[in-house]
Design a protein around this motif. Structure first.
Motif, PDB file in Angstrom:
ATOM      1  N   MET A  87       5.609  -1.296  -6.378  1.00  0.00           N
ATOM      2  CA  MET A  87       6.168  -0.899  -5.099  1.00  0.00           C
ATOM      3  C   MET A  87       6.509  -2.141  -4.293  1.00  0.00           C
ATOM      4  SD  MET A  87       3.928   2.262  -3.699  1.00  0.00           S
ATOM      5  CE  MET A  87       4.903   3.726  -3.723  1.00  0.00           C
ATOM      6  N   THR A  88       7.596  -2.047  -3.553  1.00  0.00           N
ATOM      7  CA  THR A  88       7.985  -3.168  -2.707  1.00  0.00           C
ATOM      8  C   THR A  88       7.555  -2.896  -1.272  1.00  0.00           C
ATOM      9  OG1 THR A  88      10.181  -2.228  -2.388  1.00  0.00           O
ATOM     10  CG2 THR A  88       9.918  -3.848  -4.156  1.00  0.00           C
ATOM     11  N   ARG A  89       7.253  -3.985  -0.566  1.00  0.00           N
ATOM     12  CA  ARG A  89       6.742  -3.915   0.802  1.00  0.00           C
ATOM     13  C   ARG A  89       7.649  -4.687   1.741  1.00  0.00           C
ATOM     14  NH1 ARG A  89       0.530  -5.882  -0.372  1.00  0.00           N
ATOM     15  NH2 ARG A  89      -0.160  -4.059  -1.572  1.00  0.00           N
ATOM     16  N   ALA A  90       7.908  -4.107   2.897  1.00  0.00           N
ATOM     17  CA  ALA A  90       8.692  -4.803   3.917  1.00  0.00           C
ATOM     18  C   ALA A  90       7.947  -4.786   5.241  1.00  0.00           C
ATOM     19  CB  ALA A  90      10.058  -4.149   4.102  1.00  0.00           C
ATOM     20  N   ALA A  91       8.043  -5.875   5.969  1.00  0.00           N
ATOM     21  CA  ALA A  91       7.586  -5.935   7.357  1.00  0.00           C
ATOM     22  C   ALA A  91       8.840  -5.926   8.218  1.00  0.00           C
ATOM     23  CB  ALA A  91       6.776  -7.199   7.607  1.00  0.00           C
TER      24      ALA A  91
END
Length: 124
Positions: free
Chosen positions: A1-5
């Protein structure tokens, strides 16, 4: 899974620069940082923001500058356009991460299916 802030910032270049320096302490917990700075002008933007270092492990989406302030919801929608991350952390430019590993721990709770959303207290 990719994470973004994702962070919606105001026009204060000092506050924005301070937040970005704090971000560098937990940048390894996310794959992407997306930022919009509302109300920045061409005089302050290059001096304070264009020279800031970014962790090489993070895909940095260039700052979007809105010449005027804008409604927070509109700013969020604007900065989220094109975001393809699986999990998103919504940040405020006046909130700082004190324990970098806590960011990864909260993402992991969502990624494992333990919860769908994690929130923090406001006004503390």
């Amino acid at each position: 899974m990719t994470r973004a802030a994702v962070c919606v910032m105001g026009a204060d270049p000092f506050l924005n620069a301070y937040w970005l320096r704090n971000f560098a302490t937990w940048a390894d917990q996310v794959d992407e940082l997306r930022v919009i700075a509302c109300g920045m002008d061409d005089q302050t933007r290059p001096f304070f923001l264009d020279r800031l270092p970014v962790n090489a492990d993070v895909t940095f989406v260039p700052f979007w500058f809105a010449p005027q302030g804008m409604d927070h919801g509109v700013a969020l929608r604007t900065v989220l356009e094109g975001c393809t991350a699986d999990v998103v952390m919504l940040c405020e430019e006046d909130a700082y991460v004190r324990s970098p590993q806590a960011v990864g721990e909260q993402f992991a709770r969502i990624e494992s299916g333990e919860t769908d959303i994690v929130g923090g207290p406001r006004g503390t």
